[in-house]
Scaffold this motif. Structure first.
Motif, mmCIF file in Angstrom:
data_model
loop_
_atom_site.group_PDB
_atom_site.id
_atom_site.type_symbol
_atom_site.label_atom_id
_atom_site.label_comp_id
_atom_site.label_asym_id
_atom_site.label_seq_id
_atom_site.Cartn_x
_atom_site.Cartn_y
_atom_site.Cartn_z
ATOM 1 N N SER A 59 31.601 72.193 46.373
ATOM 2 C CA SER A 59 32.227 73.365 45.760
ATOM 3 C C SER A 59 32.266 74.485 46.780
ATOM 4 C CB SER A 59 31.440 73.794 44.522
ATOM 5 O OG SER A 59 30.111 74.099 44.885
ATOM 6 N N ALA A 60 33.057 75.486 46.501
ATOM 7 C CA ALA A 60 33.109 76.648 47.386
ATOM 8 C C ALA A 60 31.754 77.337 47.361
ATOM 9 C CB ALA A 60 34.202 77.610 46.926
ATOM 10 N N THR A 84 51.786 82.576 48.256
ATOM 11 C CA THR A 84 51.479 81.411 49.069
ATOM 12 C C THR A 84 52.382 81.416 50.307
ATOM 13 O OG1 THR A 84 50.898 80.138 47.108
ATOM 14 C CG2 THR A 84 51.376 78.891 49.111
ATOM 15 N N THR A 139 37.202 70.285 51.044
ATOM 16 C CA THR A 139 36.388 70.466 49.835
ATOM 17 C C THR A 139 36.460 69.220 48.958
ATOM 18 O OG1 THR A 139 36.717 72.866 49.833
ATOM 19 C CG2 THR A 139 36.079 71.857 47.748
ATOM 20 N N ASN A 140 37.658 68.644 48.848
ATOM 21 C CA ASN A 140 37.831 67.434 48.036
ATOM 22 C C ASN A 140 37.209 66.204 48.703
ATOM 23 O OD1 ASN A 140 39.219 68.860 46.077
ATOM 24 N ND2 ASN A 140 41.224 68.436 46.984
ATOM 25 N N THR A 157 35.541 80.255 52.377
ATOM 26 C CA THR A 157 34.721 80.359 51.162
ATOM 27 C C THR A 157 33.264 80.547 51.557
ATOM 28 O OG1 THR A 157 34.546 77.957 51.125
ATOM 29 C CG2 THR A 157 36.291 78.938 49.798
ATOM 30 N N GLN A 177 40.944 73.207 51.176
ATOM 31 C CA GLN A 177 41.012 72.446 49.918
ATOM 32 C C GLN A 177 40.832 70.951 50.169
ATOM 33 O OE1 GLN A 177 44.107 73.755 47.099
ATOM 34 N NE2 GLN A 177 44.615 75.375 48.547
ATOM 35 N N LEU A 209 49.492 69.565 46.289
ATOM 36 C CA LEU A 209 49.099 70.464 45.203
ATOM 37 C C LEU A 209 49.921 70.242 43.937
ATOM 38 C CD1 LEU A 209 48.573 73.729 47.280
ATOM 39 C CD2 LEU A 209 46.868 72.058 46.545
ATOM 40 N N GLU A 264 44.324 77.148 55.088
ATOM 41 C CA GLU A 264 43.991 77.276 53.667
ATOM 42 C C GLU A 264 44.041 75.927 52.951
ATOM 43 O OE1 GLU A 264 44.803 80.483 50.074
ATOM 44 O OE2 GLU A 264 46.189 80.376 51.765
ATOM 45 N N ILE A 265 45.063 75.133 53.268
ATOM 46 C CA ILE A 265 45.153 73.814 52.637
ATOM 47 C C ILE A 265 44.063 72.894 53.181
ATOM 48 C CG2 ILE A 265 46.819 72.848 54.301
ATOM 49 C CD1 ILE A 265 46.811 72.238 50.505
ATOM 50 N N ARG A 290 52.267 70.594 51.133
ATOM 51 C CA ARG A 290 51.644 71.388 50.065
ATOM 52 C C ARG A 290 52.284 71.056 48.718
ATOM 53 N NH1 ARG A 290 48.574 76.111 51.540
ATOM 54 N NH2 ARG A 290 48.868 76.781 49.387
#
Length: 331
Positions: free
Chosen positions: A289-290, A116, A283-284, A27, A280, A93, A276-277, A89
């Protein structure tokens, strides 16, 4: 130059490929436009994976293993590493039961066109097909490669204007090209000066088509496969010249470059599964934010480092678990 240069530096080439894909998924944007262009075409790293996979499988096939053993070994290099990440995942998710089952079974792409982790869904059928294909084409590799590339492209015409299918179908010709490249490498075939020029021109044409598509033909770029198909021209020459680059690095004693990309190249599949995970998760955790700016660059570089080490230890752990099962089986 010899085609076997791809085999010699295959791990490093795969290391380059996964970093390229990581930059695509990251990102972030860069303040320098040419670097952003490299990011935007990062799907080329996936094409390198398809190419180097079939390239390596040509070598593996020469060992004379039974079809059953050949397929089993290929599957065991995927599912034990894939399933735990797919389950995670599913939990993290909060997938529905149906979504989760499709994902874990690797069937999500085929039944719902969910992209995905689509690479796993696509590569497994190709692995299963490989020993039958190589047995059929023995001593006629060049002819059958041409046939399969043309046939794959014609099949792709049926799925124009549907990016879900093209994302896989456009990679099939590259997979079959990898077998021919593997044959040339296995036989240590020399790359003549004429062929070096041909490879260079073909690669340049591929990049030019890709660039023009981005600038002037955006509809064709996304809806008709020009985001993917140019890499049929690009991938083989690019791997060849990357091999030459690493050979040069070795000659001038820049061994840290070889070592760095070799280390990354040994865990490319795990990196693909986790990165990719991991974006996320981080980020959390850091509640950011991205950010497609300078802060995003720092953040994503940190995530890439975290992903590499997570991939490294995840690879070690799953390999250790597999070895325990193998020991019990031997006992």
């Amino acid at each position: 130059m010899n085609y076997s240069i791809i085999s010699k530096y295959r791990t490093q080439i795969m290391g380059i490929a996964i970093i390229w894909v990581a930059i695509l998924h990251a990102t972030m944007w860069f303040p320098i436009e040419p670097i952003n262009w490299i990011k935007l075409i990062g799907q080329g790293g996936v094409d390198i994976f398809f190419f180097t996979s079939s390239f390596g499988l040509y070598y593996a096939y020469q060992k004379g293993e039974s079809t059953k053993t050949f397929i089993f070994k290929r599957i065991m290099r995927i599912l034990p590493f894939f399933i735990p990440i797919a389950l995670f995942r599913w939990y993290y998710l909060d997938y529905s039961l149906e979504q989760g089952l499709y994902l874990v079974s690797t069937l999500a792409f085929w039944f719902t066109w969910d992209r995905t982790m689509w690479y796993v869904s696509g590569i497994i059928p190709l692995y299963i097909l490989t020993p039958f294909y190589l047995k059929m084409i023995k001593n006629k590799e060049k002819f059958w490669t041409i046939v399969m590339v043309i046939l794959s492209f014609l099949i792709g015409l049926l799925f124009f204007n549907n990016t879900n299918q093209i994302v896989f179908i456009a990679r099939i010709p590259i997979y079959f090209l990898g077998f021919l490249a593997g044959k040339y490498s296995y036989e240590k075939k020399e790359v003549s000066k004429k062929m070096i020029i041909v490879h260079l021109l073909v690669m340049i044409i591929g990049f030019v088509i890709l660039r023009i598509s981005f600038i002037q033909y955006e509809e064709f770029l996304w809806n008709y496969g020009l985001y993917w198909y140019p890499f049929i021209l690009i991938t083989w020459p690019l791997c060849l010249f990357l091999g030459k680059f690493f050979e040069l690095m070795e000659k001038i004693k820049f061994n840290f470059i070889l070592t760095t990309f070799a280390k990354i190249g040994t865990v490319t599949f795990e990196f693909y599964l986790i990165h990719e995970i991991m974006i996320q998760i981080c980020t959390n955790i850091f509640t950011v934010s991205a950010q497609y700016n300078e802060y995003g660059i720092v953040f994503n570089i940190i995530v890439i480092f975290i992903t590499y080490y997570a991939s490294k230890y995840y690879h070690w752990f799953i390999t250790w678990i597999i070895s325990l099962f193998e020991k019990k089986k031997l006992v």
